[in-house]
Motif scaffolding. Structure first.
Motif, PDB file in Angstrom:
ATOM      1  N   VAL A   3      18.074  -7.891 104.466  1.00  0.00           N
ATOM      2  CA  VAL A   3      17.612  -8.628 103.305  1.00  0.00           C
ATOM      3  C   VAL A   3      16.322  -9.326 103.717  1.00  0.00           C
ATOM      4  O   VAL A   3      16.260  -9.943 104.781  1.00  0.00           O
ATOM      5  N   VAL A 131      26.831  -7.954 101.606  1.00  0.00           N
ATOM      6  CA  VAL A 131      27.009  -8.660 100.332  1.00  0.00           C
ATOM      7  C   VAL A 131      26.835 -10.163 100.539  1.00  0.00           C
ATOM      8  O   VAL A 131      26.146 -10.832  99.757  1.00  0.00           O
ATOM      9  N   VAL A 132      27.435 -10.705 101.584  1.00  0.00           N
ATOM     10  CA  VAL A 132      27.307 -12.134 101.878  1.00  0.00           C
ATOM     11  C   VAL A 132      25.851 -12.487 102.174  1.00  0.00           C
ATOM     12  O   VAL A 132      25.347 -13.511 101.709  1.00  0.00           O
ATOM     13  N   HIS A 134      23.173 -11.041 101.041  1.00  0.00           N
ATOM     14  CA  HIS A 134      22.391 -10.977  99.802  1.00  0.00           C
ATOM     15  C   HIS A 134      22.728 -12.119  98.840  1.00  0.00           C
ATOM     16  O   HIS A 134      21.826 -12.740  98.272  1.00  0.00           O
ATOM     17  N   LEU A 135      24.022 -12.401  98.649  1.00  0.00           N
ATOM     18  CA  LEU A 135      24.448 -13.364  97.636  1.00  0.00           C
ATOM     19  C   LEU A 135      24.494 -14.811  98.108  1.00  0.00           C
ATOM     20  O   LEU A 135      24.320 -15.723  97.298  1.00  0.00           O
ATOM     21  N   VAL A 136      24.738 -15.024  99.403  1.00  0.00           N
ATOM     22  CA  VAL A 136      24.925 -16.389  99.904  1.00  0.00           C
ATOM     23  C   VAL A 136      23.823 -16.788 100.890  1.00  0.00           C
ATOM     24  O   VAL A 136      23.151 -17.807 100.703  1.00  0.00           O
ATOM     25  N   PRO A 139      19.760 -16.789  99.493  1.00  0.00           N
ATOM     26  CA  PRO A 139      19.349 -17.962  98.700  1.00  0.00           C
ATOM     27  C   PRO A 139      19.341 -19.255  99.519  1.00  0.00           C
ATOM     28  O   PRO A 139      18.454 -20.095  99.360  1.00  0.00           O
ATOM     29  N   TYR A 140      20.310 -19.403 100.407  1.00  0.00           N
ATOM     30  CA  TYR A 140      20.378 -20.598 101.245  1.00  0.00           C
ATOM     31  C   TYR A 140      19.175 -20.662 102.188  1.00  0.00           C
ATOM     32  O   TYR A 140      18.512 -21.699 102.304  1.00  0.00           O
TER      33      TYR A 140
END
Length: 163
Positions: A3, A131-132, A134-136, A139-140
């Motif tokens: 990512v 997935v983690v 990309h989604l978590v 953004p953090y």
């Protein structure tokens, strides 16, 4: 699958000033004081150079984190790269680029820097980790990079004051 996160910040200061602030581990720790960031360098120096390693200790997501990165590229004042050598990610590569903003030529001689943080991360744990990431994590980390960029911007534009 990696990512990629990118944060671009325009700063009213010379590239060499911004470059040096980004390599100062005390500025780094101050920019992320909310996570209890601490940095220990392999050389003992507070400003990193090619080949130096730095170990960061902090709390993220309520958990203690430790990561060691090495400066693998150092081209003052245009670019440096740090790469995780030990830590929570399968891989982390962080490029720090410094160049003139696109409108610098028409700004009447104003000195400025466009600072770009480009970070590529891969999480462990295969598809679930992707997935983690990309989604978590992305953004953090984007929030942390913006916070750090604003801190560096303030320090650079405050005529040498340390924040």
């Amino acid at each position: 699958m990696a990512v990629v996160i990118e944060v671009v910040t325009d700063i009213a200061a010379a590239p060499s000033v911004v470059f040096d602030l980004k390599l100062d581990v005390d500025v780094h720790a101050a920019s992320l004081a909310g996570s209890g960031e601490r940095a220990i360098t392999s050389s003992g120096a507070r400003r990193l150079k090619l080949g130096d390693e730095v170990t960061f200790h902090a709390r993220h997501f309520g958990l203690p984190w430790r990561m060691t990165s090495r400066i693998t590229v150092h081209r003052r004042p245009d670019l440096f790269v740090d790469e995780q050598v030990r830590g929570p990610f399968r891989s982390l590569l962080h490029q720090h680029l410094f160049d003139a903003p696109p409108n610098a030529a028409s700004s009447g001689g104003t000195i400025g820097t466009r600072m770009t943080d480009r970070m590529s991360i891969s999480a462990p744990a295969g598809p679930l980790g992707a997935v983690v990431a990309h989604l978590v994590l992305a953004p953090y980390l984007r929030r942390l990079l913006r916070q750090r960029a604003e801190h560096v911007k303030h320090a650079a534009e405050s005529a040498g004051e340390r924040c």
